[in-house]
Structure formats: structure tokens, C-alpha cells
Motif scaffolding. Structure first.
Motif, PDB file in Angstrom:
ATOM      1  N   SER A 151       0.849  -1.210   0.000  1.00  0.00           N
ATOM      2  CA  SER A 151       0.000   0.000   0.000  1.00  0.00           C
ATOM      3  C   SER A 151       0.876   1.248   0.000  1.00  0.00           C
ATOM      4  CB  SER A 151      -0.885   0.027   1.256  1.00  0.00           C
ATOM      5  OG  SER A 151      -1.681  -1.111   1.320  1.00  0.00           O
ATOM      6  N   ASP A 152       0.277   2.350  -0.343  1.00  0.00           N
ATOM      7  CA  ASP A 152       0.991   3.627  -0.333  1.00  0.00           C
ATOM      8  C   ASP A 152       1.295   4.006   1.124  1.00  0.00           C
ATOM      9  OD1 ASP A 152       1.935   6.171  -0.627  1.00  0.00           O
ATOM     10  OD2 ASP A 152       0.095   7.022  -1.458  1.00  0.00           O
ATOM     11  N   PRO A 153       2.585   4.164   1.492  1.00  0.00           N
ATOM     12  CA  PRO A 153       2.940   4.506   2.881  1.00  0.00           C
ATOM     13  C   PRO A 153       2.260   5.789   3.357  1.00  0.00           C
ATOM     14  CG  PRO A 153       4.916   3.909   1.644  1.00  0.00           C
ATOM     15  CD  PRO A 153       3.795   4.006   0.654  1.00  0.00           C
ATOM     16  N   ALA A 154       2.107   6.762   2.446  1.00  0.00           N
ATOM     17  CA  ALA A 154       1.470   8.036   2.818  1.00  0.00           C
ATOM     18  C   ALA A 154       0.007   7.815   3.214  1.00  0.00           C
ATOM     19  CB  ALA A 154       1.570   9.023   1.659  1.00  0.00           C
ATOM     20  N   SER A 155      -0.637   6.852   2.551  1.00  0.00           N
ATOM     21  CA  SER A 155      -2.031   6.537   2.863  1.00  0.00           C
ATOM     22  C   SER A 155      -2.144   5.968   4.290  1.00  0.00           C
ATOM     23  CB  SER A 155      -2.559   5.535   1.831  1.00  0.00           C
ATOM     24  OG  SER A 155      -3.791   5.010   2.240  1.00  0.00           O
ATOM     25  N   VAL A 156      -1.176   5.119   4.655  1.00  0.00           N
ATOM     26  CA  VAL A 156      -1.160   4.537   6.016  1.00  0.00           C
ATOM     27  C   VAL A 156      -0.949   5.658   7.040  1.00  0.00           C
ATOM     28  CG1 VAL A 156      -0.009   2.906   7.582  1.00  0.00           C
ATOM     29  CG2 VAL A 156      -0.230   2.344   5.154  1.00  0.00           C
ATOM     30  N   ALA A 157      -0.002   6.566   6.727  1.00  0.00           N
ATOM     31  CA  ALA A 157       0.291   7.680   7.637  1.00  0.00           C
ATOM     32  C   ALA A 157      -0.950   8.555   7.826  1.00  0.00           C
ATOM     33  CB  ALA A 157       1.463   8.509   7.101  1.00  0.00           C
ATOM     34  N   PHE A 158      -1.673   8.806   6.732  1.00  0.00           N
ATOM     35  CA  PHE A 158      -2.894   9.621   6.778  1.00  0.00           C
ATOM     36  C   PHE A 158      -3.940   8.962   7.683  1.00  0.00           C
ATOM     37  CE2 PHE A 158      -7.126  10.730   5.178  1.00  0.00           C
ATOM     38  CZ  PHE A 158      -7.060  12.128   5.178  1.00  0.00           C
ATOM     39  N   ASP A 159      -4.166   7.658   7.449  1.00  0.00           N
ATOM     40  CA  ASP A 159      -5.143   6.913   8.266  1.00  0.00           C
ATOM     41  C   ASP A 159      -4.743   6.920   9.741  1.00  0.00           C
ATOM     42  OD1 ASP A 159      -6.540   6.340   6.008  1.00  0.00           O
ATOM     43  OD2 ASP A 159      -6.097   4.185   5.962  1.00  0.00           O
ATOM     44  N   THR A 160      -3.435   6.814   9.990  1.00  0.00           N
ATOM     45  CA  THR A 160      -2.934   6.750  11.378  1.00  0.00           C
ATOM     46  C   THR A 160      -3.208   8.047  12.121  1.00  0.00           C
ATOM     47  OG1 THR A 160      -1.159   5.259  10.653  1.00  0.00           O
ATOM     48  CG2 THR A 160      -0.929   6.230  12.836  1.00  0.00           C
ATOM     49  N   VAL A 161      -2.846   9.184  11.518  1.00  0.00           N
ATOM     50  CA  VAL A 161      -3.063  10.454  12.233  1.00  0.00           C
ATOM     51  C   VAL A 161      -4.554  10.767  12.364  1.00  0.00           C
ATOM     52  CG1 VAL A 161      -0.795  11.510  11.841  1.00  0.00           C
ATOM     53  CG2 VAL A 161      -2.561  11.794  10.115  1.00  0.00           C
ATOM     54  N   GLN A 162      -5.319  10.363  11.361  1.00  0.00           N
ATOM     55  CA  GLN A 162      -6.782  10.577  11.434  1.00  0.00           C
ATOM     56  C   GLN A 162      -7.372   9.758  12.590  1.00  0.00           C
ATOM     57  OE1 GLN A 162      -9.034   9.555   7.851  1.00  0.00           O
ATOM     58  NE2 GLN A 162      -9.593  11.697   7.601  1.00  0.00           N
ATOM     59  N   SER A 163      -6.921   8.514  12.691  1.00  0.00           N
ATOM     60  CA  SER A 163      -7.383   7.626  13.767  1.00  0.00           C
ATOM     61  C   SER A 163      -6.952   8.168  15.135  1.00  0.00           C
ATOM     62  CB  SER A 163      -6.789   6.225  13.549  1.00  0.00           C
ATOM     63  OG  SER A 163      -7.050   5.402  14.645  1.00  0.00           O
ATOM     64  N   ALA A 164      -5.721   8.685  15.208  1.00  0.00           N
ATOM     65  CA  ALA A 164      -5.190   9.218  16.470  1.00  0.00           C
ATOM     66  C   ALA A 164      -5.992  10.429  16.942  1.00  0.00           C
ATOM     67  CB  ALA A 164      -3.722   9.593  16.307  1.00  0.00           C
ATOM     68  N   VAL A 165      -6.368  11.286  15.989  1.00  0.00           N
ATOM     69  CA  VAL A 165      -7.168  12.477  16.327  1.00  0.00           C
ATOM     70  C   VAL A 165      -8.536  12.019  16.845  1.00  0.00           C
ATOM     71  CG1 VAL A 165      -8.378  14.482  15.354  1.00  0.00           C
ATOM     72  CG2 VAL A 165      -5.972  14.069  14.767  1.00  0.00           C
ATOM     73  N   ALA A 166      -9.136  11.041  16.152  1.00  0.00           N
ATOM     74  CA  ALA A 166     -10.463  10.532  16.544  1.00  0.00           C
ATOM     75  C   ALA A 166     -10.423   9.897  17.943  1.00  0.00           C
ATOM     76  CB  ALA A 166     -10.940   9.506  15.519  1.00  0.00           C
ATOM     77  N   GLN A 167      -9.280   9.266  18.287  1.00  0.00           N
ATOM     78  CA  GLN A 167      -9.150   8.597  19.584  1.00  0.00           C
ATOM     79  C   GLN A 167      -8.622   9.518  20.680  1.00  0.00           C
ATOM     80  OE1 GLN A 167      -7.307   4.564  19.485  1.00  0.00           O
ATOM     81  NE2 GLN A 167      -7.256   4.853  17.274  1.00  0.00           N
ATOM     82  N   ASN A 168      -8.362  10.790  20.305  1.00  0.00           N
ATOM     83  CA  ASN A 168      -7.792  11.762  21.260  1.00  0.00           C
ATOM     84  C   ASN A 168      -6.461  11.256  21.831  1.00  0.00           C
ATOM     85  OD1 ASN A 168      -7.831  14.246  22.577  1.00  0.00           O
ATOM     86  ND2 ASN A 168      -8.768  13.379  24.412  1.00  0.00           N
ATOM     87  N   ALA A 169      -5.636  10.695  20.965  1.00  0.00           N
ATOM     88  CA  ALA A 169      -4.341  10.147  21.385  1.00  0.00           C
ATOM     89  C   ALA A 169      -3.356  11.278  21.691  1.00  0.00           C
ATOM     90  CB  ALA A 169      -3.768   9.253  20.281  1.00  0.00           C
ATOM     91  N   ASP A 170      -2.361  10.945  22.519  1.00  0.00           N
ATOM     92  CA  ASP A 170      -1.317  11.921  22.873  1.00  0.00           C
ATOM     93  C   ASP A 170      -0.136  11.856  21.916  1.00  0.00           C
ATOM     94  OD1 ASP A 170      -2.405  12.897  25.510  1.00  0.00           O
ATOM     95  OD2 ASP A 170      -2.287  10.742  25.932  1.00  0.00           O
ATOM     96  N   VAL A 171       0.199  10.630  21.487  1.00  0.00           N
ATOM     97  CA  VAL A 171       1.401  10.430  20.668  1.00  0.00           C
ATOM     98  C   VAL A 171       1.093   9.491  19.503  1.00  0.00           C
ATOM     99  CG1 VAL A 171       3.842   9.724  20.677  1.00  0.00           C
ATOM    100  CG2 VAL A 171       2.828  10.620  22.768  1.00  0.00           C
ATOM    101  N   VAL A 172       1.622   9.843  18.329  1.00  0.00           N
ATOM    102  CA  VAL A 172       1.542   8.973  17.151  1.00  0.00           C
ATOM    103  C   VAL A 172       2.978   8.646  16.747  1.00  0.00           C
ATOM    104  CG1 VAL A 172       0.832   8.789  14.743  1.00  0.00           C
ATOM    105  CG2 VAL A 172      -0.522  10.147  16.324  1.00  0.00           C
ATOM    106  N   ILE A 173       3.265   7.360  16.548  1.00  0.00           N
ATOM    107  CA  ILE A 173       4.607   6.962  16.078  1.00  0.00           C
ATOM    108  C   ILE A 173       4.445   6.211  14.766  1.00  0.00           C
ATOM    109  CG2 ILE A 173       6.815   5.895  16.676  1.00  0.00           C
ATOM    110  CD1 ILE A 173       5.920   5.825  19.601  1.00  0.00           C
ATOM    111  N   ILE A 174       5.070   6.747  13.713  1.00  0.00           N
ATOM    112  CA  ILE A 174       4.901   6.157  12.381  1.00  0.00           C
ATOM    113  C   ILE A 174       6.217   5.574  11.878  1.00  0.00           C
ATOM    114  CG2 ILE A 174       4.389   6.708   9.963  1.00  0.00           C
ATOM    115  CD1 ILE A 174       2.238   8.612  11.048  1.00  0.00           C
TER     116      ILE A 174
END
Length: 317
Positions: free
Chosen positions: A179-202
């Protein structure tokens, strides 16, 4: 509470001492041979010291700086005994590490939520393990962490990150292989915002075969994440394998040319006599060495403290 903190600090220091044991022993064995039969620091001793520092992977440029500083002291004090040499060396190397104007701390900027860390480095340097250990550290501090498996070209990298996410107990975002790595990164930060996460590590792919491709890929990942978090990533952490010595310098050169690295982690220092590489990398790149890996255990990824590092490096066993 302070009692527990002191116990933990003591354990960390013991781990650091043990982790740098091979580097320290190798250095002092050579130093002892260089000064045997000598009473004062002369040109011959300094020539030998230069060779020893280079052999310890401190790097030529940093070694020259250290030797020049010692030469200045010898000229100023007229007589410097060889028994004072390790004290002077310790002082000069500590001074060099403290001179780094970009010295960092392990603290993250809590005003950035989520705080996004993009991890880069070639395959095999301990990148995924470092991510797992970082996730463990942050969760221990009570922070909510989300991992992103954007190294989509190696099944092993994704599988390993999944294992770490389960071990630490943190959510992970992944897609199909290739898959496109940028697509994974996009999904990750979107998910982190939705979960009110403190830290995202990609995690990102560690390929250096073509610097232009690497640069384009990392730039695209950043651009896509910025659609969700405008100033992401807040940290670009380059992981280097300390046991590779001069090769770590080369990798640092390549990655700092390809992207804006603003933090370093130097791993695998416990299995090598090349611990001096940390001194050279900190000095040459003027990027803070934020973490060092001195063992296999979860807690063996330590925040880098220049003074404590030099103290352990120069500890006579």
C-alpha cells in the motif's frame, strides 16, 4: 515517590555502565598501552590518543577537535602528567557534547496533541524495536499512543510492529502489503485524532538505494499527514545502529540530506566496542541524540544524557 525514582535512576545508570562496558574496556586497554612508561602528555602520546579515538569510532573531525583542545591545555599548563589524561579527556568530551546548541530532552511538546513522531532509518538498525520501546515508555507515563505501520514494503516490518503493539497494548493502523505509505500515515493520524491520542509513532521504509526516491516518499508522507495535522510531523527521529561505527555516520549523512531529521536514536551500544560513535555523531551533525539503546529489555532504551554517558564511558572496570 522520590525513593522509587532514585531506585529507577540507579538501575538505569547500572544498565548504561553495563551497556558501555565493551567500549570502555577497549578504550582503556589501548590507553594503558599508549602511556606505559610515560610521565607526561607529549606529542607521541597525543598521536597515539588520536589513533585510539579514531579506532573507537569517534570520527576524524571530532577527534581532531578533542586533540586540539588537549594540546591547548598542555601548552597552557606546561606540564600535564599522563595520570591526568583521562580526567582531561572526560572534561573535553563532556564539553563537546554540551556545546551542541540543539541538545534535546526526551520530553515531548504536550501542546501538540497528538504529537507526531516519524521514524526513519535503514532496515536492520532496530527501528521497529525502538518504536516498540518508545511506545512502552509513553504508555508507562500514562500517554495514549497510536502506531502506524507505513513500512508497507516488508511484511516482516509490519508483522514485527503488530507484535510490539500487542505487547505494549497500543492500537496500530496498517494496510495491505505494498500500500501507499502516505495513505497509512494519513489513516494513522486521522485515527489518532479521533481517539484523542497523545502520541503517534509512524514507521517508514528503510531503503537508501535511491536518495531521490527516499526524499520524495518521506516528503509525500509529511504532506499527507499535514492535511490532518498542519505542523506534523513534530519530530523526525533517525535510528542508527551504533555497532556499525562509521557506517552510522554515512547513514546519518544520507538521511539528513533526504529529510529534516531533528532527533537521533543510537541503538545496539551494548553489543559493541564502538560506543564512541555517539560522541562523533552528536558533534558532527548538531542534531540531538535523544535516545540510546543499551540492552534488549523494554526499559533499555534510555534518554541520552551526555554527562552520564561520558561518566560511564570513562568508568574504569
Amino acid at each position: 515517590m522520590s525513593w522509587f525514582k532514585n531506585i529507577f535512576k540507579k538501575e538505569e545508570k547500572e544498565t548504561l555502565d553495563k551497556g558501555l562496558e565493551k567500549s570502555s574496556q577497549g578504550f582503556f586497554e589501548k590507553m594503558t598501552k599508549a602511556v606505559v612508561g610515560k610521565s607526561k602528555v607529549d606529542d607521541e602520546v597525543l598521536d597515539d590518543l588520536e589513533e585510539i579515538l579514531i579506532a573507537s569510532d569517534v570520527g576524524a573531525s571530532t577527534t581532531i577537535k578533542i586533540i586540539e583542545k588537549i594540546e591547548e591545555r598542555v601548552a597552557r599548563d606546561k606540564y600535564v602528567g599522563v595520570n591526568e589524561l583521562d580526567k582531561i579527556l572526560r572534561e573535553e568530551i563532556s564539553g563537546l557534547l554540551l556545546e551542541n546548541p540543539h541538545r534535546g530532552t526526551g520530553n515531548i511538546d504536550t501542546s501538540k496533541k497528538p504529537y507526531v513522531i516519524m521514524v526513519v532509518g535503514v532496515n536492520g538498525v532496530g527501528k521497529t524495536t525502538t518504536i516498540g520501546k518508545l511506545a512502552h515508555q509513553f504508555t508507562t507515563e500514562g500517554k495514549k499512543v497510536v502506531l502506524g505501520a507505513a513500512d508497507t514494503f516488508r511484511a516482516a516490518a509490519v508483522d514485527q510492529l503488530v507484535i510490539w503493539s500487542e505487547r505494549v497494548g497500543v492500537p496500530i493502523v496498517k494496510q495491505e502489503m505494498g500500500s501507499d505509505p502516505a495513505s497509512v500515515a494519513f489513516d494513522t493520524v486521522q485515527s489518532a485524532v479521533a481517539q484523542n491520542a497523545d502520541v503517534v509513532i509512524i514507521d517508514t521504509a528503510g531503503r537508501l538505494h535511491n536518495k531521490i526516491n527516499l526524499m520524495n516518499e518521506l516528503s509525500k508522507i509529511k504532506r499527507v499527514m499535514q492535511k490532518v495535522i498542519p505542523d506534523a510531523p513534530h519530530e523526525i527521529l533517525l535510528v542508527l545502529d551504533g555497532s556499525t561505527g562509521q557506517n552510522a555516520f554515512e547513514q546519518a549523512k544520507q538521511f539528513t540530506a533526504a529529510t529534516e531529521v531533528n532527533a537521533l536514536a543510537v541503538t545496539k551500544l551494548d553489543g559493541t566496542a564502538k560506543g564512541g560513535v555517539v560522541i562523533g555523531i552528536s558533534d558532527q551533525f548538531q542534531i540531538p541524540v535523544k535516545y540510546i539503546g543499551v540492552g534488549e529489555k523494554m526499559q533499555d532504551l534510555q534518554l541520552f544524557n551526555g554527562t552520564e554517558f561520558v561518566d560511564s564511558f570513562f568508568k574504569k572496570r
